[in-house]
Design a protein around this motif. Sequence first.
Motif, PDB file in Angstrom:
ATOM      1  N   SER A  40      -3.775   6.151  -3.820  1.00 23.18           N
ATOM      2  CA  SER A  40      -2.435   6.485  -4.313  1.00 23.18           C
ATOM      3  C   SER A  40      -2.087   5.527  -5.444  1.00 23.18           C
ATOM      4  O   SER A  40      -2.779   4.536  -5.659  1.00 23.18           O
ATOM      5  CB  SER A  40      -1.394   6.255  -3.225  1.00 23.18           C
ATOM      6  N   ALA A  41      -0.965   5.790  -6.068  1.00 21.30           N
ATOM      7  CA  ALA A  41      -0.448   4.871  -7.083  1.00 21.30           C
ATOM      8  C   ALA A  41      -0.008   3.577  -6.397  1.00 21.30           C
ATOM      9  O   ALA A  41       0.362   3.582  -5.233  1.00 21.30           O
ATOM     10  CB  ALA A  41       0.727   5.511  -7.797  1.00 21.30           C
ATOM     11  N   THR A  46       5.138   5.494  -8.365  1.00 22.52           N
ATOM     12  CA  THR A  46       5.562   6.893  -8.562  1.00 22.52           C
ATOM     13  C   THR A  46       7.084   6.980  -8.706  1.00 22.52           C
ATOM     14  O   THR A  46       7.594   7.670  -9.598  1.00 22.52           O
ATOM     15  CB  THR A  46       5.063   7.776  -7.404  1.00 22.52           C
ATOM     16  N   GLU A  73      -1.874   7.141 -10.224  1.00 17.96           N
ATOM     17  CA  GLU A  73      -3.128   7.162  -9.464  1.00 17.96           C
ATOM     18  C   GLU A  73      -4.302   6.747 -10.356  1.00 17.96           C
ATOM     19  O   GLU A  73      -5.257   6.126  -9.908  1.00 17.96           O
ATOM     20  CB  GLU A  73      -3.362   8.557  -8.876  1.00 17.96           C
ATOM     21  N   GLY A 151       0.983  13.400  -1.443  1.00 21.61           N
ATOM     22  CA  GLY A 151      -0.143  14.321  -1.528  1.00 21.61           C
ATOM     23  C   GLY A 151      -1.535  13.699  -1.559  1.00 21.61           C
ATOM     24  O   GLY A 151      -2.532  14.417  -1.415  1.00 21.61           O
ATOM     25  N   SER A 152      -1.618  12.383  -1.698  1.00 15.25           N
ATOM     26  CA  SER A 152      -2.957  11.772  -1.719  1.00 15.25           C
ATOM     27  C   SER A 152      -3.704  11.976  -0.407  1.00 15.25           C
ATOM     28  O   SER A 152      -4.932  12.057  -0.388  1.00 15.25           O
ATOM     29  CB  SER A 152      -2.867  10.273  -1.997  1.00 15.25           C
ATOM     30  N   ASP A 153      -2.953  12.047   0.683  1.00 20.89           N
ATOM     31  CA  ASP A 153      -3.608  12.319   1.979  1.00 20.89           C
ATOM     32  C   ASP A 153      -4.347  13.652   1.901  1.00 20.89           C
ATOM     33  O   ASP A 153      -5.467  13.798   2.406  1.00 20.89           O
ATOM     34  CB  ASP A 153      -2.565  12.425   3.105  1.00 20.89           C
TER      35      ASP A 153
HETATM   36  N1  ASP Z   1       1.797   8.473  -5.353  1.00 25.34           N
HETATM   37  C1  ASP Z   1       2.242   9.713  -4.748  1.00 25.34           C
HETATM   38  C2  ASP Z   1       3.585   9.515  -4.085  1.00 25.34           C
HETATM   39  O1  ASP Z   1       4.146   8.441  -4.112  1.00 25.34           O
HETATM   40  C3  ASP Z   1       1.237  10.313  -3.822  1.00 25.34           C
HETATM   41  C4  ASP Z   1       0.942   9.529  -2.560  1.00 25.34           C
HETATM   42  O2  ASP Z   1       1.328   8.361  -2.432  1.00 25.34           O
HETATM   43  O3  ASP Z   1       0.306  10.098  -1.669  1.00 25.34           O
HETATM   44  O4  ASP Z   1       4.125  10.465  -3.575  1.00 25.34           O
END
Ligand code: ASP
Length: 404
Positions: A40-41, A46, A73, A151-153
């Motif tokens: 993830s970021a 984000t 990301e 959404g990274s999951d």
């Molecule tokens: N960086 C994105 C968020 O903060 C995706 C993630 O963290 O899964 O929503």
Amino acid sequence: MLIVKKFGGTSVANAERIFNVAKRVIESYKEGHKIIVVLSAQGDTTDELIEKAAEINTNASKREMDMLLSTGEQQSVALMAMAIQKLGYPAVSLNAFQCDIYSTSTYGNAHIKNISTERIGEELEKNNIVIITGFQGVNRNSDVTTLGRGGSDTSAVALAAKLNADLCEIYTDVDGVYTADPRIVKNARKLSEISYDEMLELASLGAKVLHNRSVELAKKYNVNLVVRSSLTRDEGTIVKEESAVEKMLVNGVAVDKDIARIALVGLKDEPGIAFKVFSLLAKNKISVDIILQSIGRGNTKDISFTVSITDLKSVLDIFEANKNRFNYEDILYNDKVAKVSIVGGSMATNPGVAAAMFEALYDENINIKMISTSEIKISILVKENEADRAANAIHDRFRLDQVK
Ligand code: ASP
Ligand code: ADP
Ligand code: MG
């Protein structure tokens, strides 16, 4: 083994954390596994990017938002590759474009359609640790999309499914899935395992420890999924088909503060109104949750419903643009509400669960604004600033801190 390891924002928030992750990844690599890392970021990147956008244009197009948000990301994966290389191991970072993560076109909430594994396979063949951006996709216009918050999951699980990985580990800032958000309910209990269905319900109701679509995919492709901490070595929670360990009436409590209630007041009380309201929302790809229609008075009635807070502005705009069609007297909204839900597989066959939940709220003098039930969950809407107290009261009422 082929292992997909996903690390969330807190786990890669700064240089020290990045090296911590790099070392854990290398440990696993040295055991002889092929490793894909999904990131993830960093930290609150984000959110900060969203704020930056708002400084420029509060009505920014979704396409440009995705162009911006996807950069978070990309920073993480490049930094992680640098860290692993610095520690003397081979690594390569790839974004969604480079490893062909194809998604639907909907900016801001795209779904992964397919992943071409060629490039990833080549890099694994070269013994690289492959580090891939979470949250991103590429649509048919070759534009970058994002998969929705958290959404990274889903990126990680989709990769694990497509590559037939032996294991998909979601590393986060808690050491597993609990009976409630441990930040809200202090005596929440860690579950050693949970079924896909129960996890899906919890995730959909606001337990953001896993993105709900990641659980959907894990169930569909039977992905070996585990949630664990990036900071401790504790065993995590296994998410799987059937959980034999826990067969409880109520499995967990979820809180969702990112919702808003909208009320259309003084709609005409005639057939077809609800259909028109909700088909208009569906056409605009807005998901509606709890719905309440008042008893008609005179020739009018009210319809209220909840939506995700990110859709609030769109919904207000849509009805404003269609005011003449619906002829409502007023449109009201409240974004200081929260949804508190209980989830449990055997709820439907056990009378009294709802009453027990409502009693817990009555004892706390918390007013319920809306109620919705299904076979495996009961949700209520309360004032946002009462949500934590509600969650604790309900958790206590069902004694979820104790193993049954
Ligand atoms: N960086 C994105 C968020 O903060 C995706 C993630 O963290 O899964 O929503
Ligand atoms: P990441 O950045 O690693 O993806 P998230 O913030 O998205 O992390 O998800 C982890 C958070 O989910 C935890 O810090 C916790 O506050 C929250 N959470 C909500 N419900 C639960 C639950 N039932 N079990 C564990 N964590 C939960
Ligand atoms: Mg997350």
